[in-house]
Design a protein around this motif. Structure first.
Motif, mmCIF file in Angstrom:
data_model
loop_
_atom_site.group_PDB
_atom_site.id
_atom_site.type_symbol
_atom_site.label_atom_id
_atom_site.label_comp_id
_atom_site.label_asym_id
_atom_site.label_seq_id
_atom_site.Cartn_x
_atom_site.Cartn_y
_atom_site.Cartn_z
ATOM 1 N N GLU A 83 -1.176 60.502 3.932
ATOM 2 C CA GLU A 83 -0.686 59.815 5.131
ATOM 3 C C GLU A 83 -0.815 60.727 6.355
ATOM 4 O O GLU A 83 -1.232 60.287 7.424
ATOM 5 C CB GLU A 83 0.782 59.386 4.945
ATOM 6 N N ARG A 84 -0.457 61.994 6.188
ATOM 7 C CA ARG A 84 -0.667 62.934 7.297
ATOM 8 C C ARG A 84 -2.142 62.961 7.681
ATOM 9 O O ARG A 84 -2.500 63.010 8.853
ATOM 10 C CB ARG A 84 -0.202 64.336 6.915
ATOM 11 N N ALA A 85 -2.995 62.945 6.658
ATOM 12 C CA ALA A 85 -4.430 62.961 6.919
ATOM 13 C C ALA A 85 -4.829 61.804 7.823
ATOM 14 O O ALA A 85 -5.579 61.971 8.787
ATOM 15 C CB ALA A 85 -5.199 62.899 5.601
ATOM 16 N N LYS A 86 -4.273 60.622 7.543
ATOM 17 C CA LYS A 86 -4.700 59.449 8.318
ATOM 18 C C LYS A 86 -4.271 59.547 9.777
ATOM 19 O O LYS A 86 -4.982 59.087 10.672
ATOM 20 C CB LYS A 86 -4.192 58.168 7.649
ATOM 21 N N TYR A 87 -3.093 60.132 9.997
ATOM 22 C CA TYR A 87 -2.713 60.363 11.399
ATOM 23 C C TYR A 87 -3.728 61.277 12.102
ATOM 24 O O TYR A 87 -4.129 61.030 13.238
ATOM 25 C CB TYR A 87 -1.326 61.010 11.486
ATOM 26 N N PHE A 129 -10.112 68.243 14.409
ATOM 27 C CA PHE A 129 -9.123 67.320 13.835
ATOM 28 C C PHE A 129 -9.692 66.620 12.591
ATOM 29 O O PHE A 129 -8.988 66.450 11.600
ATOM 30 C CB PHE A 129 -8.642 66.313 14.886
ATOM 31 N N PHE A 130 -10.946 66.246 12.658
ATOM 32 C CA PHE A 130 -11.575 65.645 11.479
ATOM 33 C C PHE A 130 -11.520 66.588 10.290
ATOM 34 O O PHE A 130 -11.200 66.205 9.166
ATOM 35 C CB PHE A 130 -13.052 65.313 11.781
ATOM 36 N N TYR A 131 -11.867 67.833 10.555
ATOM 37 C CA TYR A 131 -11.933 68.811 9.468
ATOM 38 C C TYR A 131 -10.567 68.991 8.809
ATOM 39 O O TYR A 131 -10.420 68.888 7.594
ATOM 40 C CB TYR A 131 -12.461 70.139 10.003
ATOM 41 N N TYR A 132 -9.543 69.263 9.615
ATOM 42 C CA TYR A 132 -8.231 69.537 9.019
ATOM 43 C C TYR A 132 -7.558 68.272 8.493
ATOM 44 O O TYR A 132 -6.728 68.343 7.589
ATOM 45 C CB TYR A 132 -7.349 70.328 9.985
ATOM 46 N N ALA A 133 -7.915 67.124 9.034
ATOM 47 C CA ALA A 133 -7.401 65.869 8.473
ATOM 48 C C ALA A 133 -7.710 65.824 6.984
ATOM 49 O O ALA A 133 -6.849 65.499 6.160
ATOM 50 C CB ALA A 133 -8.029 64.678 9.192
ATOM 51 N N ILE A 171 -3.009 72.893 16.591
ATOM 52 C CA ILE A 171 -2.244 71.744 16.101
ATOM 53 C C ILE A 171 -2.843 71.156 14.826
ATOM 54 O O ILE A 171 -2.107 70.789 13.904
ATOM 55 C CB ILE A 171 -2.114 70.667 17.212
ATOM 56 N N ALA A 172 -4.157 71.083 14.739
ATOM 57 C CA ALA A 172 -4.768 70.405 13.578
ATOM 58 C C ALA A 172 -4.360 71.047 12.248
ATOM 59 O O ALA A 172 -3.879 70.345 11.353
ATOM 60 C CB ALA A 172 -6.282 70.345 13.736
ATOM 61 N N PRO A 173 -4.527 72.365 12.075
ATOM 62 C CA PRO A 173 -4.129 72.938 10.781
ATOM 63 C C PRO A 173 -2.621 72.898 10.569
ATOM 64 O O PRO A 173 -2.156 72.729 9.438
ATOM 65 C CB PRO A 173 -4.646 74.376 10.841
ATOM 66 N N ARG A 469 -11.030 77.049 5.445
ATOM 67 C CA ARG A 469 -9.948 77.152 4.478
ATOM 68 C C ARG A 469 -8.992 78.276 4.890
ATOM 69 O O ARG A 469 -7.777 78.171 4.735
ATOM 70 C CB ARG A 469 -10.546 77.454 3.099
ATOM 71 N N HIS A 470 -9.573 79.338 5.427
ATOM 72 C CA HIS A 470 -8.759 80.485 5.838
ATOM 73 C C HIS A 470 -7.696 80.092 6.855
ATOM 74 O O HIS A 470 -6.618 80.669 6.895
ATOM 75 C CB HIS A 470 -9.646 81.576 6.440
#
Lengths: 478, 299, 320
Positions: A83-87, A129-133, A171-173, A469-470
């Motif tokens: 769900e967090r991913a979808k946000y 944002f796409f990546y960390y989503a 913010i993204a990670p 990943r780091h």
């Protein structure tokens, strides 16, 4: 460049962005005035035009924002990762939709050319944002244990050189890992972060998960010191980074610091010269050199010094400085009067210490903050311009004779963020890259960024990595 | 034999520091009394000074290039060699640890065995950590992009105060496994097993200066090491909260990586990777891949 | 050999000397080269600059027909179009040249009737170049004798790729001599490398230097007959070569991208490459050409759009 082929002005339209006369702090999902009612003005560095009046966060506002983030943390961290991913995917998509608007806004508030905000900043922001989503529901596979936990409330302080991109890096990670955030944008570039707050609302992000509190250094210090902040993330100067490191000593706060640099760009005599020249230009004049990983020290093999300098000067003569909104502008405005003064003073020091100064013929606009692209030759390691971070469009040129000497000179710095290597010989690239004490090494390229690629420094350039990943590690309790 | 041994005066050992592969006394000429858990005098230990600490940093820096540049396989062999040498001197360490920590012979034996096994564990890590924490990054462009872990540099370690040997091994082995060099301040109260470890290291093919062992007061040497501009990181494992905060503040002068003290109930538990990753830097190298021919663009 | 070339006299004395020289040229990083070309491709050329660029581009076209089905009628139509590209607007510049096979040169000459449009002829067993030297020489001499102002020769890519650099060089020298007319004047020589077949950028740089050292007046990307023809990147690379050559010898050499340039947008990108790589000295049809056919009509439609404010359509330009 006077030419028979003069490019007519090609300004990007300002009408794609609607800047309100005033903005509040974004706390707990609402725009709100500062507790003490203070405001400050943000100006366009290319014209000194006032763009908007912005609420200025003080200690009470920091506390309010941290409390909101704390309240939001329990639910946010308990959400399924999917769900967090979808946000985060929603946010990435909205950024893509609104990227032209945000690019123009960023150019207005920061002074950098639209070519860069359009082609570099905004695509990278959305990509981040796409990546960390995608990480949000895969944290157990990231190599930090089966069920790594978020830290809590992240206090994030970001600089003015890449306002929205640094916001994305922070913010993204943080959100993907399940933290909530309080972010303080720089006082000269608050607007894109406030527009981002609106994007959070459009995305339906639960209130309090992201709080944006524009303000000055005092607000940043309050945020770092707040006892209910679990994580401090800072990008900015090494001096402030050290102050933060002292401030959080003895606490449990986790910290990542992305600080200054004095990157060496090493050009060997067998380099692909034309591409090296482009890499040197990109290395120091991208974003007016206001880049922590800028290749601000050119280390050129003595045997090709003159030839390379001729090529470099010829190339600099084609750089187009002026209206940042013009799609053909290569060099925009310096971000602030303060920064311009600092660049000017350091350049004067360079001259006073005997380095030879050169700039292409270049007319500077009459209003706004401008500095012509500048080269210093006859520079040695002892010169201030070879040691201090200038954070402006100023390149110091030094020479070396052998690979060993190049490495020794490149590493002879308190910083260790970035370096460049230009040679067609593969084994030399690998050998030199191996020896360089720098977090990012660009070989036969420079100033490339990607959300999958960890970024961060050795030595006084800070610690921790952002990206890849780091970049999750700094936001997980591991 | 038994008659003569009953009357034979045994030979005391003079405990000395281990710095740069040599066994110096403290340059200060100072020593302090070390007692067992019941207060019985065991030996005098060097009371190292800030100058000893300074010399140790010089030695550690000098050793860094060679040690970090050695192959991971080579470092693994040397760490394993340390385990071999320790195994051969097991009885000595069982006695010293037993005296230092007031343990029975069997409990001290278990501690020493765990310490030996810890060297074996880290010996196996040297050539694996790079693949675990590094790798290729799939960037969106025609670039090969590789992240690799690299040692941070010279690391100062305040060794655990209570676990004088297993604790010590548990904090220095992960630091050197990845190519760092170390200056360690041994447990102040129980420095003798640490000082004896120097003798093992000296005969284990470990290059001089990779591990430097000081005995004395962390509160006295710590601030100098924490503020030393040629030290890259500090592990505060054995520092009390007041000292830890003081040292963390001093460490900010050149932005040392700081590993804060964490409560450890059981030094024999699986140590995980965190003590290695705390002293690693990630270096990311980019290079264009490009197209095979100019005919077709690769992007 | 021009005196300014004497510095390079040694490099063409033997195959091995030439090889050493060519392999000593700086390498080319493909990604960096393409990124620079793409970056210049983002220049936004509007209003007055666009009007200038369109007229300049029209004036730089070698209006080309190189088909087995070429007839005198086709060549006459092409020639008429070159002289008068837009019958509705007489202010439209003429193209630089028409480009035809040798046997069509006479037809073109008659059709042009003295207009200030050059006649370029391909030669040397275009496009493959797979013929014996006497054939190539005869091909060239025929075209010159028939009135060609310019010869577009192809190099022997086989020889180049086999590493016979000196042979490649000597071929160009020989053809250059064949361009000389009886009165001592000479047709200008364009040397086509067929960059798509040379494949690597390093090869393109080396071929460019062979051509320049051998006396090419123009270096040209392609025949238009293979999969990959002119690209912004290979043209940028050749522009860098002529820039460097002039810096070292004082001799200026022209550049001609050919094949695949079909739109005004594309053409303007190439002009930006010229402007920002070698500058205004090359911004005329004496030094820069487009080898193209369909490009002209797109330029004409864009030109009409600028002058009328309306978008034009294919029925409002001539199909020849």
């Amino acid at each position: 460049m006077a030419s028979v082929f003069e490019y007519a002005p090609a300004p990007e339209s300002r009408s794609v962005v609607d800047i309100a006369p005033s903005y509040g702090l974004f706390i707990d999902g609402e725009f709100t005035d500062a507790a003490d009612g203070k405001v400050f003005k943000t100006v366009s560095p290319s014209s000194e035009e006032v763009l908007a009046e912005v609420a200025q966060a003080g200690a009470a506002d920091v506390d309010r924002a941290v409390k909101a983030a704390r309240r939001a943390f329990e639910k946010w961290s308990a959400l399924p990762g999917s769900e967090r991913a979808k946000y985060l995917f929603r946010i990435a998509r909205i950024i893509q939709e609104r990227s032209r608007e945000l690019a123009v806004l960023e150019t207005l508030d920061n002074g950098k050319p639209i070519r860069e905000t359009r082609d570099a900043d905004l695509p990278l922001v959305a990509a981040h944002f796409f990546y960390y989503a995608g990480w949000a529901d895969k944290l157990g596979h990231a190599g930090y244990g089966a069920d790594p936990r978020p830290l809590g409330v992240a206090g994030q302080v970001i600089p003015w050189n890449f306002p929205l991109l640094m916001l994305a890096w922070k913010i993204a990670p943080a959100l993907a890992a399940g933290n909530t955030v309080v972010l303080k944008p720089a006082e000269t570039t608050p607007l894109s972060a406030l527009f981002f707050a609106d994007i959070c609302r459009q995305a339906g992000l639960p209130k309090g998960v992201v709080n944006i509190i524009p303000g000055y250094g005092d607000a940043g210090a309050e945020l770092v010191a707040h006892p209910d902040v679990n994580k401090v993330a800072f990008t900015g100067s090494t001096a402030v980074g050290k102050a933060i490191a002292r401030q959080i000593a003895g606490t449990d706060k986790k910290v990542t610091l992305e600080l200054g640099g004095k990157g060496a760009n090493i050009v060997f005599d067998d380099a692909p010269i034309d591409q090296a020249v482009e890499g040197i230009v990109n290395g120091i004049f991208f974003n007016q050199g206001q880049v922590c990983c800028a290749g601000s020290r050119l280390l050129v093999q003595e045997s090709i010094h003159d030839e390379l300098l001729d090529s470099l000067k010829r190339r600099l003569s084609t750089l187009r400085l002026g209206d940042p909104l013009d799609k053909n502008t290569d060099i925009g405005a310096i971000n602030s009067a303060d920064q311009l003064a600092r660049i000017t003073a350091l350049a004067e020091t360079g001259e006073a210490e005997g380095a030879e100064r050169w700039s292409p013929a270049c007319e500077l606009p009459s209003s706004g903050y401008w500095f012509a692209p500048t080269l210093f030759t006859n520079v040695t390691q002892a010169h201030t311009v070879a040691r201090d971070e200038i954070f402006g469009p100023v390149l110091s040129v030094l020479t070396f004779r052998t690979p060993d000497e190049a490495v020794a000179k490149a590493n002879n710095s308190q910083y260790g963020l970035s370096a460049g290597i230009w040679t067609e010989k593969g084994s030399r690239i690998l050998a030199v890259a191996n020896q360089l004490r720098a977090g990012v090494v660009w070989a036969n390229t420079f100033n490339k960024f990607d959300p999958t690629s960890p970024f961060g420094g050795y030595k006084e350039s800070g610690f921790g990595r952002e990206g890849g990943r780091h970049g999750l590690e700094g936001y997980l309790d591991v | 034999m038994s008659e003569s041994s009953a009357t034979r005066l045994n030979v005391f050992k003079t405990y000395k520091l281990y710095v740069g592969g040599k066994f110096p006394r403290s340059e200060s000429g100072r020593v302090y009394e070390v007692s067992d858990s019941k207060g019985k005098w065991l030996a005098n230990a060097p009371l190292s000074s800030r100058k000893d600490a300074r010399d140790a940093v010089v030695a550690a820096r000098k050793a860094f290039g060679g040690w970090s540049g050695a192959t991971a396989y080579n470092r693994g062999q040397i760490l394993y060699r340390i385990a071999e040498m320790l195994e051969g001197r097991r009885e000595q360490f069982v006695r010293e640890v037993g005296e230092a920590e007031g343990l029975s012979k069997s409990k001290a034996g278990a501690v020493v065995d765990a310490a030996i096994d810890r060297w074996v564990w880290y010996a196996g890590w040297t050539d694996k950590i790079g693949q675990i924490v590094g790798g290729a990054n799939p960037v969106a462009g025609p670039f090969f992009n590789l992240s690799t872990p690299e040692p941070t540099g010279v690391v100062t370690v305040i060794a655990p105060q209570d676990s004088s040997f297993l604790g010590l091994v548990s904090v220095i082995a992960p630091v050197i496994a990845t190519g760092n060099t170390v200056v360690v301040i041994a447990s102040e109260k129980s420095p003798l097993p640490a000082l004896s470890l120097g003798e093992v290291l000296a005969t284990s093919d470990l290059p001089g200066g990779v591990v430097n062992i000081l005995s004395g007061k962390a509160g006295e040497m710590g601030p100098h090491l924490a503020s030393h501009q040629d030290v890259n990181a500090i592990d505060l494992a054995g520092a009390d909260p007041v000292l830890a905060k003081e040292l963390e503040i001093a460490a900010a002068d050149n932005l040392k990586r700081v590993l804060r003290p964490q409560p450890v109930d059981d030094w024999s538990a699986d140590p995980g990777m965190s003590r290695m990753t705390a002293f690693l830097e990630t270096k990311t190298v980019w290079h264009p891949t490009g197209s095979l021919g100019a005919g077709g663009s690769s992007y | 050999m021009p005196t300014t070339l004497t510095a390079f006299a040694d490099v063409t004395t033997s195959d091995s000397a030439l090889r050493r020289f060519l392999h000593g040229l700086p390498g080319v990083d493909a990604v960096g080269l393409e990124a620079r070309a793409a970056s210049l491709g983002t220049r936004s050329i509007k209003t007055t600059a666009k009007a200038y660029a369109i007229d300049l581009a029209i004036s730089m076209i070698d209006l080309t027909t190189l088909e087995g089905a070429d007839t005198p009628g086709k060549v006459r139509a092409l020639s008429a179009k070159a002289v008068n590209p837009d019958p509705t607007d007489r202010t439209t510049p003429m193209t630089a040249a028409v480009c035809v096979y040798p046997d069509m040169v006479a037809t073109a000459k008659a059709a042009l009737n003295g207009a200030d449009v050059k006649i370029a002829s391909v030669a040397t067993a275009f496009p493959a170049g797979r013929a014996a030297l006497p054939v190539k020489l005869a091909d060239t001499r025929d075209a010159v004798a028939a009135g060609a102002d310019e010869i577009d020769m192809v190099i022997d890519r086989g020889a180049f790729l086999a590493g016979r650099y000196l042979e490649t060089y000597e071929l160009i020298r020989t053809i250059k001599e064949a361009c000389v007319r009886e009165d001592g004047s000479a047709a200008r020589l364009k040397v086509i490398f067929e960059t798509g077949e040379l494949s690597t950028y390093d090869n393109i740089r080396r071929a460019s230097w062979i051509g320049m050292l051998a006396g090419a007046d123009f270096i040209k990307t392609s025949t238009g007959k293979v999969g990959v023809n002119a690209t912004p990147a290979n043209t940028l690379l050749m522009l860098e070569a002529v820039r460097d050559f002039r810096a070292q010898t004082g001799i200026q050499i022209g550049v001609k991208p050919a094949g695949g340039i079909r739109t005004t947008k594309d053409a303007i990108k190439f002009l930006v490459l010229v402007n920002e790589t070698v500058g205004e000295d090359w911004l005329s049809n004496h030094w820069f050409r487009f080898g193209a056919s369909s490009l002209l009509n797109d330029l004409l439609m864009q030109r009409q759009k600028l002058s009328t404010g309306r978008y034009s359509g294919p029925d409002y330009v001539t199909v020849d």
